[in-house]
Structure formats: C-alpha cells, structure tokens
Design an enzyme around this catalytic site. Sequence first.
Site, short mmCIF file in Angstrom:
data_model
loop_
_atom_site.label_atom_id
_atom_site.label_comp_id
_atom_site.label_asym_id
_atom_site.label_seq_id
_atom_site.Cartn_x
_atom_site.Cartn_y
_atom_site.Cartn_z
N SER A 135 0.90 -1.28 -0.14
CA SER A 135 0.04 -0.07 -0.13
C SER A 135 0.84 1.21 -0.28
O SER A 135 1.77 1.36 -0.93
CB SER A 135 -0.74 0.07 1.22
OG SER A 135 -2.01 0.83 1.06
N ASP A 289 -8.65 -6.63 -4.54
CA ASP A 289 -8.30 -5.43 -4.00
C ASP A 289 -9.39 -4.50 -4.87
O ASP A 289 -9.06 -4.09 -6.01
CB ASP A 289 -6.93 -4.98 -4.13
CG ASP A 289 -6.42 -3.95 -3.50
OD1 ASP A 289 -7.26 -3.06 -3.17
OD2 ASP A 289 -5.08 -3.89 -3.25
N HIS A 318 -7.99 -5.41 -0.20
CA HIS A 318 -6.60 -4.78 -0.14
C HIS A 318 -5.95 -5.13 1.47
O HIS A 318 -4.83 -5.25 1.62
CB HIS A 318 -6.79 -3.37 0.21
CG HIS A 318 -5.66 -2.42 0.30
ND1 HIS A 318 -4.62 -2.73 -0.78
CD2 HIS A 318 -5.42 -1.47 1.17
CE1 HIS A 318 -3.66 -1.67 -0.37
NE2 HIS A 318 -3.97 -1.09 0.80
#
Length: 351
Positions: A135, A289, A318
């Site tokens: 991320s 995701d 995610h």
Amino acid sequence: MNTEIFKYTQPFGLESGEQLHELEIGFHTYGRLNKEKDNVIWICHALTANADVFDWWKGFVGTGNKFNPEEHFIVCANILGSPYGTTNPLSINPASGEPYLQAFPQFTIRDIVKAHQLLANHLGIGNIHILIGGSLGGQQAIEWGIIEPARIKNLILIATNARHSPWGVAFNESQRLALSADPTFHDNTPDGGQKGLKAARSIALLSYRTYKTYGITQQEETDNKTDDFKSSSYQDYQGQKLVNRFNAHSYWYLTKVMDSHNVGRGRNGVEKALSLIKARTLVIGIKSDVLFPIEEQEYLFRHIPKSAFAELDSFYGHDGFLIETEALTNIITSFFKTDVKGKIIELQRTA
C-alpha cells in the site's frame, strides 16, 4: 520494545521547497547487522501503522517467520507525519513553540524516502538486501528503488502502484471532507477532529475490504432485524479504535501524501521512472483489491525491468496483504528460487 529516536539536527528540505528546522525519526530494529552487512530487511509501513512491525505483521515478520531476527537485521521506520515517534503535525514547531497542527508543511512520498535514507546512513547500512512494503509502504519502496537503484538489491511491492489513481484520490478526498465537516478539526487543537476522523476511517474501511468480506463477517443471523446491524457496530468500533491511537491532523496530511504519489513526476513519465529500478523485483497483487486494483500491479510488472509477478487470491481485499501471511511467505520463498525476468509465480492461496 521501545521506539528508538534518531534526531537530525540540520534543516530538512522538502520537495515543496519548505523546510523542517529539525527532524526526529522513530524506528525499530530487530536482530543484528552481519559482518558482510548484507542481511538488511527494510520494511516500509502503510498509512496508520507504526515502526513496530512485529506487532502489526504477525505471522510474516518475527521469530520463526519468513523474516526473523535470528537471520536478518530488520528495520522499520515510522514515516514522516505519523505520530509514532517521527516529526508530525502534533510536534512542536521550534519557530513558534506550539504544535504545528495545520501549519505543518506539505510533504510527499519522496520526502518520506529522503528521511529513510538519512536513517539508513545513521545505522551504517550501505546495501538493503530486501526492501518491502504494501500500500503506502509499497509507494515508498518504489520511490526508494528509483532514487537509489544501487542500494536496493531486492524489491517486494505488494498491493501498490506507480501513481495514485483518481479512484484512490477520491477515497482520500471523501475522508478529508469528513474531517472538515467536524467543526473541532478547525479549532487548531491536538485533539480536534475526532468525530471527523471516526467517519473518515469508516469510509476507508470500505476500500480496504470487499462486499464479500462484509457479507461473510458481518452477516446477520436473523431476518427480523430493522436496526443495530453488525456492520454498523463494526464501522463504529473500527472508527473509534483509530481515534484512540491516531490524530486527525496526521491523517489529513498522510492522505495528501498518498495522493502525491507519482513516480513519473520530473522523470519524463512513469514508464521511464520505473525503468530506472535495478533491483530484482517481486510484484504481488491481490485479486479482490478494490483500492489498488490488480491491474496496477500488472502495470508495475510490465515496466520494471527485472520483475516477477504473483497474484494473491484473498477474500479480504486490500487488507489481504496484512492477513494472508502464509500465502505471502510461500510466494516470496518461490521468488527467491527462480529467475525473475518475466516470471509469473502461480501459487494458490493456502486454505
């Protein structure tokens, strides 16, 4: 384990042209640097995490896991703007003697990496054997791989991208609108904006998980309810949980930081920038995701020269990169056994 603090006493210049008069960086290290200094694992954390990676990446990092202190020298540094030991909006501005709050200067992913570089130099780290992040942590790792290609030997990028998407920016702006809608956010006090932060976190959760995740984990056991649903209490609980450990000012700035991410800025475009990465690179995408869709990781795979790609099948969306630690371990183990160029690592999620 207590957070260590590195103090940089010289002015710290930011990409914006502004400066911080001094900089503190909170960090954790685990294990020891070996004689050859080639056992460094540097982990870049995501939006609201801290430097204690043994706490938030259990099952992946730690004694007996893939990255362990018996074999590796593991480093995780708290990012600029985050309230876990590093200079952030609640820090005292030496010019005024008061907390910065909304007077904190704007900064970018590249500024976070610049701070990491200072810490690496302080720790005597020349080469980083593995640089890994998911991320926002992955955004940092990509930038570092571009800025110092010779220093990074292996790069692992999970659920991240080369530039933040309009979709991702829209999610972040929606969260900032929630912060701004809380009148106390504008009071310029350290604890201002708590209700807005709670609402912002609720919005963010919808991008971290999926329809299927909520359908399984928050499903009601009866058809007779008209109120007080599980998913409602879950959103409330998770929002308050963040309020209890974070602050609205840092959250505002860090969502802006994520929006700033674009490796092509000032480098003649994204593809040209990615071509500068020299590290052996593993790109991992999560099929479910919705915040960083898997096509963003496929793009990285296509344009980073020495790269391999793996798809993680997780119903967690995610957040799967924090939860599917056994599958991650298997994928990374396979990566280090193969020639990376153009390789697709096909590995099913462990049930």
